[in-house]
Design a protein around this motif. Structure first.
Motif, mmCIF file in Angstrom:
data_model
loop_
_atom_site.group_PDB
_atom_site.id
_atom_site.type_symbol
_atom_site.label_atom_id
_atom_site.label_comp_id
_atom_site.label_asym_id
_atom_site.label_seq_id
_atom_site.Cartn_x
_atom_site.Cartn_y
_atom_site.Cartn_z
ATOM 1 N N MET A 1 0.953 -1.132 -0.044
ATOM 2 C CA MET A 1 0.057 -0.020 -0.104
ATOM 3 C C MET A 1 0.799 1.357 0.164
ATOM 4 O O MET A 1 0.156 2.442 -0.279
ATOM 5 N N ASP A 2 2.060 1.295 0.151
ATOM 6 C CA ASP A 2 2.928 2.366 0.442
ATOM 7 C C ASP A 2 3.084 3.308 -0.800
ATOM 8 O O ASP A 2 2.816 4.600 -0.710
ATOM 9 N N PRO A 3 3.366 2.351 -1.946
ATOM 10 C CA PRO A 3 3.356 3.373 -3.289
ATOM 11 C C PRO A 3 2.052 4.226 -3.475
ATOM 12 O O PRO A 3 2.062 5.338 -3.987
ATOM 13 N N ILE A 4 0.970 3.480 -3.303
ATOM 14 C CA ILE A 4 -0.280 4.154 -3.457
ATOM 15 C C ILE A 4 -0.697 5.267 -2.522
ATOM 16 O O ILE A 4 -1.104 6.320 -3.100
ATOM 17 N N LEU A 5 -0.311 5.009 -1.215
ATOM 18 C CA LEU A 5 -0.410 5.967 -0.317
ATOM 19 C C LEU A 5 0.335 7.388 -0.616
ATOM 20 O O LEU A 5 -0.236 8.425 -0.515
ATOM 21 N N SER B 1 -5.155 16.123 -11.874
ATOM 22 C CA SER B 1 -4.753 15.805 -10.487
ATOM 23 C C SER B 1 -6.275 15.398 -9.890
ATOM 24 O O SER B 1 -6.338 14.425 -9.076
ATOM 25 N N ARG B 2 -7.325 15.979 -10.372
ATOM 26 C CA ARG B 2 -8.630 15.393 -9.766
ATOM 27 C C ARG B 2 -8.931 13.948 -10.007
ATOM 28 O O ARG B 2 -9.379 13.073 -9.544
ATOM 29 N N GLY B 3 -8.766 13.665 -11.489
ATOM 30 C CA GLY B 3 -8.660 12.275 -12.026
ATOM 31 C C GLY B 3 -7.888 11.244 -11.246
ATOM 32 O O GLY B 3 -8.145 10.100 -10.970
ATOM 33 N N LEU B 4 -6.503 11.629 -10.892
ATOM 34 C CA LEU B 4 -5.642 11.014 -10.245
ATOM 35 C C LEU B 4 -6.158 10.550 -8.794
ATOM 36 O O LEU B 4 -5.962 9.407 -8.255
ATOM 37 N N SER B 5 -6.817 11.758 -8.284
ATOM 38 C CA SER B 5 -7.322 11.512 -6.859
ATOM 39 C C SER B 5 -8.403 10.424 -6.818
ATOM 40 O O SER B 5 -8.515 9.517 -6.211
ATOM 41 N N VAL B 6 -9.128 10.285 -7.935
ATOM 42 C CA VAL B 6 -10.428 9.266 -7.889
ATOM 43 C C VAL B 6 -9.776 8.085 -8.338
ATOM 44 O O VAL B 6 -10.080 7.112 -7.548
ATOM 45 N N CYS B 7 -8.745 7.740 -9.467
ATOM 46 C CA CYS B 7 -8.079 6.560 -9.543
ATOM 47 C C CYS B 7 -7.357 6.020 -8.477
ATOM 48 O O CYS B 7 -7.538 4.845 -7.988
ATOM 49 N N THR B 8 -6.706 6.835 -7.823
ATOM 50 C CA THR B 8 -5.882 6.180 -6.798
ATOM 51 C C THR B 8 -6.680 5.883 -5.427
ATOM 52 O O THR B 8 -6.005 4.964 -4.794
ATOM 53 N N CYS C 1 -9.626 4.713 -5.484
ATOM 54 C CA CYS C 1 -10.139 3.400 -5.825
ATOM 55 C C CYS C 1 -9.066 2.310 -6.070
ATOM 56 O O CYS C 1 -9.379 1.238 -5.428
ATOM 57 N N LEU C 2 -7.965 2.722 -6.393
ATOM 58 C CA LEU C 2 -6.942 1.669 -6.298
ATOM 59 C C LEU C 2 -6.457 1.448 -4.871
ATOM 60 O O LEU C 2 -6.073 0.082 -4.719
ATOM 61 N N LEU C 3 -6.501 2.208 -4.069
ATOM 62 C CA LEU C 3 -6.259 1.745 -2.596
ATOM 63 C C LEU C 3 -7.121 0.928 -2.025
ATOM 64 O O LEU C 3 -6.877 0.004 -1.291
ATOM 65 N N ASN C 4 -8.338 1.099 -2.350
ATOM 66 C CA ASN C 4 -9.713 0.485 -1.700
ATOM 67 C C ASN C 4 -9.369 -1.075 -2.287
ATOM 68 O O ASN C 4 -9.823 -2.006 -1.577
ATOM 69 N N THR C 5 -9.431 -1.166 -3.764
ATOM 70 C CA THR C 5 -9.356 -2.392 -4.347
ATOM 71 C C THR C 5 -7.872 -3.232 -3.743
ATOM 72 O O THR C 5 -8.106 -4.566 -3.498
ATOM 73 N N CYS D 1 -16.616 1.183 -8.179
ATOM 74 C CA CYS D 1 -15.762 0.320 -7.778
ATOM 75 C C CYS D 1 -15.155 0.668 -6.142
ATOM 76 O O CYS D 1 -15.143 -0.246 -5.346
ATOM 77 N N MET D 2 -14.994 2.076 -6.077
ATOM 78 C CA MET D 2 -14.686 2.370 -4.567
ATOM 79 C C MET D 2 -15.650 1.851 -3.505
ATOM 80 O O MET D 2 -15.389 1.195 -2.648
ATOM 81 N N VAL D 3 -16.946 2.250 -3.799
ATOM 82 C CA VAL D 3 -18.050 1.902 -2.779
ATOM 83 C C VAL D 3 -18.109 0.374 -2.663
ATOM 84 O O VAL D 3 -18.474 -0.172 -1.563
ATOM 85 N N CYS D 4 -18.106 -0.341 -3.970
ATOM 86 C CA CYS D 4 -18.239 -1.851 -3.631
ATOM 87 C C CYS D 4 -17.124 -2.442 -3.019
ATOM 88 O O CYS D 4 -17.412 -3.448 -2.062
ATOM 89 N N THR D 5 -15.876 -2.112 -3.008
ATOM 90 C CA THR D 5 -14.934 -2.479 -2.363
ATOM 91 C C THR D 5 -14.959 -2.150 -0.980
ATOM 92 O O THR D 5 -14.286 -3.034 -0.142
ATOM 93 N N SER D 6 -15.319 -1.007 -0.673
ATOM 94 C CA SER D 6 -15.178 -0.708 0.661
ATOM 95 C C SER D 6 -16.402 -1.484 1.457
ATOM 96 O O SER D 6 -16.162 -1.988 2.473
ATOM 97 N N GLY D 7 -17.706 -1.858 0.713
ATOM 98 C CA GLY D 7 -18.630 -2.460 1.219
ATOM 99 C C GLY D 7 -17.964 -3.932 1.550
ATOM 100 O O GLY D 7 -18.288 -4.419 2.700
ATOM 101 N N TYR D 8 -17.311 -4.425 0.615
ATOM 102 C CA TYR D 8 -16.779 -5.828 0.780
ATOM 103 C C TYR D 8 -15.945 -5.688 2.035
ATOM 104 O O TYR D 8 -15.938 -6.624 2.732
#
Length: 307
Positions: free
Chosen positions: A43-47, A91-98, A100-104, A192-199
């Motif tokens: 998780m460190d590179p993603i954070l 940067s806004r798109g990166l924030s969304v993708c990152t 989501c990537l962190l939660n996944t 994807c973020m909502v689904c993985t967080s719920g999981y």
């Protein structure tokens, strides 16, 4: 009027300064751990990327408005307008993708050993850096055409009927072929973020129920690690989804309401900056192992030298 501009300048400058400070502290923690422990967790590179992205969001969103209101006038040239707005979009798109990537990746990490996701655990670290680079490439390509339609704010006139006034710049036209792919990216990532967080919440809650009798017999009143992780996931996702949803509502209202004032863009910019400004402090508060690791690494050499 001068008081109004000064207050807005102070608000955006304070929000940017606090957010950049929090992200810098969080990034310093991870850099310190890297040089002391010489190993990365998946998780460190993603954070780290999320922290860096949050800093870009704050600087590109808050600094231009703070300078605009302190100077009480237009100050950016056409080239600077294009660069600043392109950084905002990327940067806004990166924030969304990152996020989501962190939660996944978190969902894969805590998945049971008998699940289908368990096979990906051993390869998780190999996928981390390529995934981070892929986020950069995708978002830079998706927003590559946006600066073409950016003009100076002072050139705005009555002929502009299908654009958005960005206070210091003007987005002349908004075509479906420009925003449809970024919108699709946002919908997929948030879903994807909502689904993985719920999981993850489901897995942590089920695990907490299994070991509930162990915690009940303990004399300690501290919150279990499972509940702390659950609270972190819920808070991060709720803050991000809430700010994203409110921001989308303001943007849509600004697009379809011709006579909407500039206050909508002011409020929208403040809301967009809330997540990158608050998330590092939430992570610092919840990631207790980070300050403990730093403190232990810092204290060990001092103790040895003292002995």
């Amino acid at each position: 009027m001068f008081l109004h501009d000064t207050v807005l300048g102070i608000i955006f400058l304070s929000q940017t300064a606090v957010g950049v400070l929090g992200n810098s502290i969080f990034l310093w923690f991870y850099t310190f751990i890297l040089f002391t422990n010489h190993r990365w967790k998946p998780m460190d590179p993603i954070l780290t990327q999320l922290t860096f992205t949050n800093t870009i969001v704050l600087l590109s969103q808050g600094c231009p408005l703070a300078i605009l209101y302190f100077r009480r006038g237009y100050f950016l040239g056409i080239t600077a307008c294009k660069i600043v707005f392109y950084l905002q979009r990327v940067s806004r798109g990166l924030s969304v993708c990152t996020t989501c990537l962190l939660n996944t990746f978190q969902a894969v990490t805590i998945s049971p050993n008998n699940s289908r996701l368990a096979k990906l655990k051993v390869r998780l670290l190999k996928f981390t850096l390529p995934s981070c680079f892929l986020c950069w490439i995708i978002n830079m390509i998706l927003e590559i055409n946006v600066p073409i339609y950016i003009s100076e704010s002072r050139s705005r006139n009555s002929t502009h009927t299908s654009g958005i006034h960005l206070l210091y710049c003007y987005w002349e036209k908004i075509f479906m072929d420009i925003i449809i792919l970024p919108s699709l990216r946002d919908i997929l990532c948030v879903g994807c973020m909502v689904c993985t967080s719920g999981y993850m919440v489901f897995l942590l809650y089920r695990h907490h129920q299994r070991v509930k009798h162990i915690h009940s017999t303990s004399l300690s009143s501290k919150t279990s690690p499972e509940m702390k992780a659950t609270q972190t996931i819920l808070l991060l996702v709720s803050i991000f989804v809430s700010t994203y949803g409110i921001s989308c509502g303001f943007i849509l209202h600004k697009v379809y309401m011709i006579h909407s004032g500039t206050w909508m863009m002011i409020v929208n910019t403040f809301i967009v900056s809330c997540f990158p400004a608050s998330s590092p402090f939430l992570l610092i508060h919840r990631e207790i192992q980070i300050p403990r690791s730093c403190g232990a690494s810092w204290w060990r050499p001092y103790s040895q030298n003292k002995l």
